[in-house]
Design an enzyme around this catalytic site. Structure first.
Site, PDB file in Angstrom:
ATOM      1  NE  ARG A 176      -1.593   1.218   3.823  1.00 27.22           N
ATOM      2  CZ  ARG A 176      -1.197   2.386   4.592  1.00 27.22           C
ATOM      3  NH1 ARG A 176       0.066   1.903   5.259  1.00 27.22           N
ATOM      4  NH2 ARG A 176      -1.881   3.541   4.680  1.00 27.22           N
ATOM      5  NE  ARG A 180      -1.596  10.118   7.528  1.00 26.62           N
ATOM      6  CZ  ARG A 180      -0.572  10.427   8.362  1.00 26.62           C
ATOM      7  NH1 ARG A 180      -0.451  11.695   8.425  1.00 26.62           N
ATOM      8  NH2 ARG A 180       0.238   9.748   8.835  1.00 26.62           N
ATOM      9  NE  ARG A 258      16.972  -0.386   0.679  1.00 33.19           N
ATOM     10  CZ  ARG A 258      16.461   0.592   1.250  1.00 33.19           C
ATOM     11  NH1 ARG A 258      16.943   1.763   0.952  1.00 33.19           N
ATOM     12  NH2 ARG A 258      15.293   0.262   2.044  1.00 33.19           N
ATOM     13  NE  ARG A 289      15.856   9.560   5.903  1.00 31.16           N
ATOM     14  CZ  ARG A 289      15.268   8.931   6.797  1.00 31.16           C
ATOM     15  NH1 ARG A 289      13.888   9.194   6.952  1.00 31.16           N
ATOM     16  NH2 ARG A 289      15.847   7.617   7.047  1.00 31.16           N
ATOM     17  CD  GLU A 312      18.994   8.455   5.956  1.00 25.61           C
ATOM     18  OE1 GLU A 312      18.927   9.220   6.828  1.00 25.61           O
ATOM     19  OE2 GLU A 312      18.092   7.826   5.434  1.00 25.61           O
ATOM     20  CE1 TYR A 360      14.319   0.000  10.463  1.00 28.98           C
ATOM     21  CE2 TYR A 360      12.059  -0.206  10.859  1.00 28.98           C
ATOM     22  CZ  TYR A 360      13.085   0.335  10.965  1.00 28.98           C
ATOM     23  OH  TYR A 360      13.052   1.610  11.621  1.00 28.98           O
ATOM     24  CG  ASP A 362       9.679   1.301  13.896  1.00 29.69           C
ATOM     25  OD1 ASP A 362      10.784   1.860  13.362  1.00 29.69           O
ATOM     26  OD2 ASP A 362       8.580   1.427  13.281  1.00 29.69           O
TER      27      ASP A 362
HETATM   28  P1  FDA Z   1      21.029  -3.168  17.134  1.00 31.05           P
HETATM   29  O1  FDA Z   1      21.624  -3.097  15.660  1.00 31.05           O
HETATM   30  O2  FDA Z   1      20.653  -1.957  17.643  1.00 31.05           O
HETATM   31  O3  FDA Z   1      21.861  -3.919  18.216  1.00 31.05           O
HETATM   32  C1  FDA Z   1      22.843  -4.867  17.611  1.00 31.05           C
HETATM   33  C2  FDA Z   1      24.072  -4.745  18.444  1.00 31.05           C
HETATM   34  O4  FDA Z   1      24.888  -5.930  18.272  1.00 31.05           O
HETATM   35  C3  FDA Z   1      25.124  -3.780  17.955  1.00 31.05           C
HETATM   36  O5  FDA Z   1      25.535  -2.762  18.912  1.00 31.05           O
HETATM   37  C4  FDA Z   1      26.275  -4.486  17.084  1.00 31.05           C
HETATM   38  O6  FDA Z   1      27.388  -3.783  17.405  1.00 31.05           O
HETATM   39  C5  FDA Z   1      26.124  -5.572  18.094  1.00 31.05           C
HETATM   40  N1  FDA Z   1      26.936  -6.627  17.614  1.00 31.05           N
HETATM   41  C6  FDA Z   1      26.598  -7.425  16.209  1.00 31.05           C
HETATM   42  N2  FDA Z   1      27.629  -8.100  16.124  1.00 31.05           N
HETATM   43  C7  FDA Z   1      28.108  -8.757  17.358  1.00 31.05           C
HETATM   44  C8  FDA Z   1      29.306  -9.584  17.622  1.00 31.05           C
HETATM   45  N3  FDA Z   1      29.705 -10.571  16.828  1.00 31.05           N
HETATM   46  N4  FDA Z   1      29.935  -9.672  18.803  1.00 31.05           N
HETATM   47  C9  FDA Z   1      29.396  -8.302  19.797  1.00 31.05           C
HETATM   48  N5  FDA Z   1      28.579  -7.757  19.229  1.00 31.05           N
HETATM   49  C10 FDA Z   1      27.958  -7.573  18.248  1.00 31.05           C
HETATM   50  N6  FDA Z   1      13.217   2.841  15.045  1.00 31.05           N
HETATM   51  C11 FDA Z   1      12.224   3.335  15.366  1.00 31.05           C
HETATM   52  O7  FDA Z   1      11.592   2.896  16.223  1.00 31.05           O
HETATM   53  N7  FDA Z   1      12.333   4.780  15.016  1.00 31.05           N
HETATM   54  C12 FDA Z   1      13.189   5.384  13.985  1.00 31.05           C
HETATM   55  O8  FDA Z   1      12.991   6.388  13.742  1.00 31.05           O
HETATM   56  C13 FDA Z   1      14.181   4.581  13.688  1.00 31.05           C
HETATM   57  N8  FDA Z   1      15.076   5.003  12.822  1.00 31.05           N
HETATM   58  C14 FDA Z   1      15.882   3.940  12.112  1.00 31.05           C
HETATM   59  C15 FDA Z   1      16.903   4.493  11.256  1.00 31.05           C
HETATM   60  C16 FDA Z   1      17.791   3.714  10.710  1.00 31.05           C
HETATM   61  C17 FDA Z   1      18.757   4.013   9.547  1.00 31.05           C
HETATM   62  C18 FDA Z   1      17.997   2.448  11.374  1.00 31.05           C
HETATM   63  C19 FDA Z   1      18.803   1.547  10.592  1.00 31.05           C
HETATM   64  C20 FDA Z   1      17.158   1.880  12.138  1.00 31.05           C
HETATM   65  C21 FDA Z   1      16.142   2.689  12.681  1.00 31.05           C
HETATM   66  N9  FDA Z   1      15.350   2.348  13.754  1.00 31.05           N
HETATM   67  C22 FDA Z   1      14.107   3.260  14.174  1.00 31.05           C
HETATM   68  C23 FDA Z   1      15.345   0.671  14.236  1.00 31.05           C
HETATM   69  C24 FDA Z   1      16.368   0.778  15.333  1.00 31.05           C
HETATM   70  O9  FDA Z   1      17.601   1.008  15.193  1.00 31.05           O
HETATM   71  C25 FDA Z   1      16.244  -0.813  15.598  1.00 31.05           C
HETATM   72  O10 FDA Z   1      14.865  -0.923  16.291  1.00 31.05           O
HETATM   73  C26 FDA Z   1      17.050  -1.001  16.888  1.00 31.05           C
HETATM   74  O11 FDA Z   1      18.422  -1.033  16.567  1.00 31.05           O
HETATM   75  C27 FDA Z   1      17.087  -2.574  17.077  1.00 31.05           C
HETATM   76  O12 FDA Z   1      17.796  -2.976  18.340  1.00 31.05           O
HETATM   77  P2  FDA Z   1      18.543  -4.356  18.458  1.00 31.05           P
HETATM   78  O13 FDA Z   1      19.318  -4.456  19.505  1.00 31.05           O
HETATM   79  O14 FDA Z   1      17.899  -5.467  17.822  1.00 31.05           O
HETATM   80  O15 FDA Z   1      19.767  -4.306  17.203  1.00 31.05           O
END
Ligand code: FDA
Length: 389
Positions: A176, A180, A258, A289, A312, A360, A362
């Site tokens: 979708r 709005r 990506r 953006r 970005e 993905y 949030d």
């Molecule tokens: P996250 O990636 O944060 O943490 C994983 C950790 O594991 C990292 O610190 C990494 O270094 C570590 N790691 C990986 N491999 C490892 C290894 N082998 N040994 C030790 N450590 C290791 N959400 C939202 O609600 N509003 C928003 O506006 C946005 N905006 C947004 C923008 C962009 C560009 C992205 C990419 C993402 C968002 N998000 C978001 C999503 C948000 O970033 C996401 O929900 C959280 O990062 C998820 O948390 P995690 O702990 O799952 O992963």
């Protein structure tokens, strides 16, 4: 041997939420291993040194949720401002509100349509193509909102996001397109929204601040050593939030992502664009953006003669790039199924978070998933002796 009851790999929202609940509710001694030089995963933020303006290092993070339990849990560790997210887009030298609303439609067509008239116009323009027969992104989008709005607001932006002509992208990635038929230009529809009053890093640090939680930075679980995978798995239960393919040595092939490149500048003006986010819909503007971070916190006293602007750029991730958004091709989905099988067979290790599940998420979804993992897997294991798979 490892001096902990539970090892968590990754200090993002998922890992720290699991750590905190296991420390609080189960009294476990938790060791969090983080490969980066800082905690917090992708939600980490820091003050730009010259201006003091809080910058989200891995892209702008806006907190929003309709989940009461997540909202209550988060409020234990931070207060939220009353920030409400709004986005604008520049197309051919004109600025429009996003997502596409009655304001956008009337401005674009130079009209004063009522909601019903606007619906009629869009339906008429969308009738050009049949949704069921649309196989690529472009045809599907035109069949949903018509050619004029698609070409102005989606074609260029999508092409830049994916570095691919939208006619080459699968139709299924668009189910979708948000339109709005009101003048409401709030970006999110959730019940709760706001930004952490003293920043993301302070929130994440408080989440980790517990006598039973130790966070070890610059500690990569996939490197050899006393806290590496080979030494830990089988000794102590593990919650792994790193990339699932890397855990298994990419045995089933690499999952594709990506990534984003950020170009950050401090400009000698008090206000560059008057709003936190400006999208650029034109294909000949190379970035997607710009964020001007001061506008996320109008309540703070930031300098009035300098501002931080981040452009970005979006592209496919190569080796060594930060994985941001799953591409999710048919090949990726096949590989993911194979990795899920391997993960199920990995005794004593739970996979979670956006990298561990190739999804993905949030922030509120990552936190909700972490709370569920504690309820459904870790409490039964540690309290009732259930197996850990
Ligand atoms: P996250 O990636 O944060 O943490 C994983 C950790 O594991 C990292 O610190 C990494 O270094 C570590 N790691 C990986 N491999 C490892 C290894 N082998 N040994 C030790 N450590 C290791 N959400 C939202 O609600 N509003 C928003 O506006 C946005 N905006 C947004 C923008 C962009 C560009 C992205 C990419 C993402 C968002 N998000 C978001 C999503 C948000 O970033 C996401 O929900 C959280 O990062 C998820 O948390 P995690 O702990 O799952 O992963």
């Amino acid at each position: 041997t490892v001096d902990a009851d539970l090892v968590i790999v990754g200090s993002g929202f998922f890992g720290l939420t699991v750590a905190r609940r296991c420390a609080d509710d189960l009294g476990l001694k938790v060791l969090v291993l983080e490969r980066r030089t800082h905690i917090g995963g992708n939600a980490y933020s820091e003050a730009e040194p010259q201006t003091g303006i809080e910058v989200h290092r891995y892209g702008a993070h806006l907190f929003h949720t309709s989940n009461e339990r997540v909202w209550d849990y988060c409020n234990r560790f931070t207060k939220f401002t009353n920030y409400v997210h709004r986005v604008f887009t520049t197309y051919r030298g004109e600025v429009y509100p996003m997502p596409v609303s009655l304001a956008t439609i009337n401005q674009y067509f130079r009209k004063a349509l009522t909601p019903a008239q606007a619906r009629g116009l869009v339906a008429e323009q969308a009738a050009e193509l049949d949704t069921a027969g649309a196989s690529n992104f472009e045809d599907k989008a035109i069949s949903l909102i018509g050619r004029p709005l698609y070409e102005a607001f989606f074609r260029g932006y999508t092409a830049k996001q994916w570095q691919t002509d939208p006619r080459e992208l699968p139709g299924e990635i668009v189910t979708r397109l948000p339109v709005r038929y009101t003048y409401d230009n709030r970006y999110f529809n959730d019940t709760y929204e706001g930004l952490p009053v003293d920043g993301y890093t302070a929130w994440l640090e408080r989440l980790a601040d517990h006598p039973n939680i130790e966070v070890r930075l610059e500690s990569d679980f996939l490197h050899d050593g006393p806290l590496g995978k080979a030494a830990v798995v089988g000794q102590v239960p593990v919650v792994y939030t790193g990339p699932v393919d890397a855990y298994f040595g990419n045995a089933e092939g690499e999952l594709t992502w990506r990534t984003l490149d950020f170009e950050q500048e401090v400009l000698p003006v008090g206000d560059f664009q008057g709003t936190p986010v400006m999208n650029y819909a034109d294909e000949d503007v190379p970035f997607t953006r710009t964020h001007e971070f001061r506008h996320f916190h109008p309540e703070r006293s930031y300098p009035d003669d300098a501002t931080v602007v981040v452009k970005e750029f979006s592209r496919f991730a190569g080796r060594g790039d930060e994985p941001y958004y799953p591409v999710n091709t048919p090949a990726d989905r096949q590989r993911l199924l194979a990795y899920r099988d391997l993960a199920r067979g990995e005794r004593g290790v739970l996979f979670g978070g956006r990298l561990g599940t190739y999804k993905y998420l949030d922030m509120h979804m990552a936190i909700a998933a972490a709370l569920s993992m504690v309820d459904n897997k870790l409490v039964p294991h540690f309290r009732d002796g259930a197996g850990l798979t």
